[in-house]
Enzyme design. Structure first.
Site, PDB file in Angstrom:
ATOM      1  N   LYS A  22       0.853  -1.208   0.000  1.00 18.97           N
ATOM      2  CA  LYS A  22       0.000   0.000   0.000  1.00 18.97           C
ATOM      3  C   LYS A  22       0.883   1.251   0.000  1.00 18.97           C
ATOM      4  CE  LYS A  22      -1.647   1.588   4.036  1.00 18.97           C
ATOM      5  NZ  LYS A  22      -1.423   2.999   4.395  1.00 18.97           N
ATOM      6  N   ASN A  23       1.897   1.261   0.869  1.00 17.65           N
ATOM      7  CA  ASN A  23       2.697   2.468   1.052  1.00 17.65           C
ATOM      8  C   ASN A  23       3.727   2.698  -0.044  1.00 17.65           C
ATOM      9  OD1 ASN A  23       1.147   2.967   3.238  1.00 17.65           O
ATOM     10  ND2 ASN A  23       2.702   2.457   4.777  1.00 17.65           N
ATOM     11  N   CYS A 123      -5.237  12.798  12.993  1.00 16.44           N
ATOM     12  CA  CYS A 123      -5.291  11.364  12.668  1.00 16.44           C
ATOM     13  C   CYS A 123      -5.264  10.635  14.011  1.00 16.44           C
ATOM     14  CB  CYS A 123      -4.069  11.026  11.823  1.00 16.44           C
ATOM     15  SG  CYS A 123      -3.740   9.278  11.735  1.00 16.44           S
ATOM     16  N   ARG A 128       0.503  14.416  13.323  1.00 17.24           N
ATOM     17  CA  ARG A 128       1.011  14.201  11.958  1.00 17.24           C
ATOM     18  C   ARG A 128       1.006  15.490  11.137  1.00 17.24           C
ATOM     19  NH1 ARG A 128      -1.145   8.604   9.625  1.00 17.24           N
ATOM     20  NH2 ARG A 128       0.708   8.792   8.322  1.00 17.24           N
ATOM     21  N   ASP A 313       4.819   0.454  11.920  1.00 18.84           N
ATOM     22  CA  ASP A 313       3.598  -0.175  11.396  1.00 18.84           C
ATOM     23  C   ASP A 313       3.470  -1.637  11.793  1.00 18.84           C
ATOM     24  OD1 ASP A 313       3.495   1.674   8.237  1.00 18.84           O
ATOM     25  OD2 ASP A 313       3.041   2.231  10.303  1.00 18.84           O
ATOM     26  N   ARG A 405      -8.381  -0.762   4.647  1.00 17.46           N
ATOM     27  CA  ARG A 405      -7.500   0.245   4.072  1.00 17.46           C
ATOM     28  C   ARG A 405      -6.138  -0.352   3.722  1.00 17.46           C
ATOM     29  NH1 ARG A 405      -6.982   5.545   7.349  1.00 17.46           N
ATOM     30  NH2 ARG A 405      -5.743   5.870   5.481  1.00 17.46           N
TER      31      ARG A 405
HETATM   32  C1  EPZ Z   1       4.305   6.946   6.293  1.00 18.18           C
HETATM   33  O1  EPZ Z   1       3.534   7.980   6.885  1.00 18.18           O
HETATM   34  C2  EPZ Z   1       3.390   5.732   6.204  1.00 18.18           C
HETATM   35  N1  EPZ Z   1       2.244   6.058   5.351  1.00 18.18           N
HETATM   36  C3  EPZ Z   1       2.922   5.357   7.609  1.00 18.18           C
HETATM   37  O2  EPZ Z   1       2.121   4.189   7.487  1.00 18.18           O
HETATM   38  C4  EPZ Z   1       4.143   5.027   8.465  1.00 18.18           C
HETATM   39  O3  EPZ Z   1       3.735   4.710   9.779  1.00 18.18           O
HETATM   40  C5  EPZ Z   1       5.086   6.240   8.486  1.00 18.18           C
HETATM   41  O4  EPZ Z   1       5.440   6.604   7.124  1.00 18.18           O
HETATM   42  C6  EPZ Z   1       6.369   5.965   9.251  1.00 18.18           C
HETATM   43  O5  EPZ Z   1       7.032   4.878   8.667  1.00 18.18           O
HETATM   44  C7  EPZ Z   1       2.389   6.000   3.998  1.00 18.18           C
HETATM   45  O6  EPZ Z   1       3.455   5.696   3.492  1.00 18.18           O
HETATM   46  C8  EPZ Z   1       1.178   6.305   3.179  1.00 18.18           C
HETATM   47  P1  EPZ Z   1       6.392  10.281   8.436  1.00 18.18           P
HETATM   48  P2  EPZ Z   1       4.128   9.496   6.918  1.00 18.18           P
HETATM   49  O7  EPZ Z   1       6.304  11.563   7.685  1.00 18.18           O
HETATM   50  O8  EPZ Z   1       4.886   9.751   5.700  1.00 18.18           O
HETATM   51  C9  EPZ Z   1       6.222  13.510  11.946  1.00 18.18           C
HETATM   52  C10 EPZ Z   1       0.226   2.859   7.780  1.00 18.18           C
HETATM   53  O9  EPZ Z   1      -0.267   2.305   8.772  1.00 18.18           O
HETATM   54  N2  EPZ Z   1       6.154  14.505  10.861  1.00 18.18           N
HETATM   55  O10 EPZ Z   1       7.602   9.406   8.270  1.00 18.18           O
HETATM   56  O11 EPZ Z   1       2.993  10.392   7.254  1.00 18.18           O
HETATM   57  C11 EPZ Z   1       4.988  12.618  12.002  1.00 18.18           C
HETATM   58  O12 EPZ Z   1       3.967  13.233  12.773  1.00 18.18           O
HETATM   59  C12 EPZ Z   1       0.743   4.280   7.877  1.00 18.18           C
HETATM   60  O13 EPZ Z   1       0.354   2.327   6.649  1.00 18.18           O
HETATM   61  C13 EPZ Z   1       6.205  15.867  11.175  1.00 18.18           C
HETATM   62  O14 EPZ Z   1       6.269  16.250  12.342  1.00 18.18           O
HETATM   63  O15 EPZ Z   1       5.096   9.403   8.178  1.00 18.18           O
HETATM   64  C14 EPZ Z   1       5.525  11.353  12.649  1.00 18.18           C
HETATM   65  O16 EPZ Z   1       5.538  11.560  14.061  1.00 18.18           O
HETATM   66  C15 EPZ Z   1       0.537   4.863   9.272  1.00 18.18           C
HETATM   67  N3  EPZ Z   1       6.160  16.780  10.171  1.00 18.18           N
HETATM   68  C16 EPZ Z   1       6.968  11.281  12.142  1.00 18.18           C
HETATM   69  O17 EPZ Z   1       7.297  12.598  11.676  1.00 18.18           O
HETATM   70  C17 EPZ Z   1       6.077  16.403   8.837  1.00 18.18           C
HETATM   71  O18 EPZ Z   1       6.057  17.285   7.961  1.00 18.18           O
HETATM   72  C18 EPZ Z   1       7.155  10.314  10.977  1.00 18.18           C
HETATM   73  O19 EPZ Z   1       6.188  10.636  10.014  1.00 18.18           O
HETATM   74  C19 EPZ Z   1       6.032  15.020   8.540  1.00 18.18           C
HETATM   75  C20 EPZ Z   1       6.078  14.081   9.557  1.00 18.18           C
END
Ligand code: EPZ
Length: 426
Positions: A22-23, A123, A128, A313, A405
């Protein structure tokens, strides 16, 4: 709303085909905006989020078609052609359903010079924010204005290559920046970039489309922008979270499962942990075999980290695994601030879990008992499935739209290896 009913206690034996990730599929679909030629994605999973992404792309004027694979594990085929982009606004109604919609920002800016994307909003697992995404676009020369819950981004004379330093690792921000930089003028360097396999898969697809990228898989990625990208045919990489989840199903239930259409390298951080619990995980000709026979599971500590560390995850699933293990397991979640919502639901099934800040302490109990429980987010819901498979008696999980999802044909895949699981359609 659909529910899932499970009668626990069966050992699991047989073969489970793993679907495309998915990701990986979601950013790859967004990349179709970067060219006016056809992007064909193979091994694409049929999931609610992927369907939403198709709907969103159609709202931009992208011609889309999807055909499901011949059998589970073969994956479906997306054909996406962004010949003309007729709209550059990602509406709140769509974005709020799926945060990955925010991955439209980079491609729309790069291809079309403008984008209006709703802020994703909150979320279940955490605030996030998207500040790193916005900062990256600004460093590439975009003007960003926030208005009525929308990000309005303009780059009328195109994006300019630059050095983007991420203060911490973000998968989505790395993906948005990678796609935007592919068509920027000049060289872009992403420092402290995410290294997830899904990033590499996106990068390989962009390179097949003509992008010039170096350093994929490392924390420093260099992109030499090009004027245009062409279409290509790309196979979505297997889903490492699904792979790890079903390997843990074998561990928690006992039995022998062969996971096909995947590889052990994709779950590198999980393998030593599973071995530590007394579960064997080995490479086979078709993929990965996971088995546990006899001995009770042993408790082991785990901490989530960006790739190549243990993935957040898989944290909820690992917690379910530890609930009936012998001993005490400390599970530390370092990526999201609210990713323990599966704890109260697992406790309803008899688990002994204490949460203190970012760490959950799981004291193994002899067995869980089935109960009515509620899914709260995608990965929490599958941890309840794992617990239900091992529990004594019946478990009914509500709000299973969360599951749909991210897990393709979950009941069919688990029934095929001996689980007593069925969907109750209301
Ligand atoms: C991706 O989300 C995945 N989703 C998530 O999978 C996964 O848990 C996550 O990466 C971490 O591996 C998809 O790929 C569609 P991040 P993403 O930006 O990109 C903070 C699932 O279950 N952050 O790496 O949103 C954020 O809040 C989902 O399939 C900021 O503060 O994750 C988090 O605490 C859930 N500012 C941390 O960084 C930003 O601009 C990591 O988030 C961006 C992120």
């Amino acid at each position: 709303m659909d529910r899932i009913r499970i009668r626990g206690g069966n050992r699991l034996n047989g073969e489970i085909p793993i679907s495309g990730a998915k990701n990986a599929a979601l950013p790859l679909m967004a990349a179709s905006l970067l060219t006016d030629q056809k992007l064909t994605l193979l091994n694409a999973p049929w999931l609610a989020d992927v369907g939403f992404m198709g709907e969103l792309l159609r709202s931009f004027g992208v011609e889309t078609s999807y055909s499901r694979g011949p059998a589970h594990g073969e994956g479906g085929r997306w054909e996406l052609t962004a010949r003309h982009i007729t709209n550059t606004t990602a509406e709140y109604e769509l974005v709020r359903k799926m945060r990955a919609s925010f991955l439209m920002l980079g491609p729309l800016l790069a291809r079309h010079g403008q984008a209006k994307v709703s802020l994703p909003g909150g979320c279940a697992i955490g605030a996030r924010p998207v500040d790193l995404h916005l900062k990256a676009m600004q460093v590439l020369g975009a003007e960003i204005v926030l208005e009525e819950g929308y990000v309005i981004a303009q780059a009328p004379s195109g994006l300019k290559g630059a050095s983007i330093e991420f203060p911490f690792v973000s998968v989505g921000a790395t993906e948005n920046a990678l796609m935007a930089a592919a068509l920027a003028n000049g060289e872009t360097t992403l420092v402290n970039a995410a290294r997830e396999p899904e990033i590499m898969d996106l990068g390989h697809c962009l390179m097949a489309m003509g992008a010039q990228i170096r350093g994929l898989g490392t924390s420093t990625i260099v992109i030499d922008g090009v004027d245009r990208l062409r279409g290509t045919v790309h196979a979505v990489l297997p889903d490492r979270i699904e792979t790890g989840t079903y390997a843990m199903a074998a561990a928690i239930c006992g039995g022998d499962i062969e996971l096909t259409h995947t590889s052990i390298e994709l779950i590198g951080a999980l393998v030593p942990l599973l071995e530590g619990t007394g579960t064997t995980v080995t490479t086979t000709g078709l993929g990965v075999a996971a088995s546990r026979n006899g001995e009770r599971l042993k408790s082991i500590d785990v901490q989530t980290e960006p790739y190549p560390g243990f993935p957040t995850d898989l944290q909820a699933q690992f917690m379910a695994l530890m609930t009936t293990a012998e001993g005490i397991s400390h599970i530390k979640e370092t990526i999201f601030e609210n990713r323990f919502m599966h704890v109260p639901e697992l406790s309803r099934m008899g688990a002994d879990i204490q949460v203190q800040g970012d760490t959950a302490t799981v004291r193994g109990v002899e067995k869980l008992t089935g109960a009515p429980v509620m899914a709260t987010d995608l990965r929490a819901s599958v941890s309840l499935v794992l617990a239900g498979l091992a529990a004594e008696g019946e478990t009914v999980i509500s709000r299973v739209y969360h599951l749909d999802r991210g897990f393709e044909c979950l009941e069919e895949k688990l029934s095929a290896v001996g689980a007593q699981i069925e969907r109750l359609t209301e």
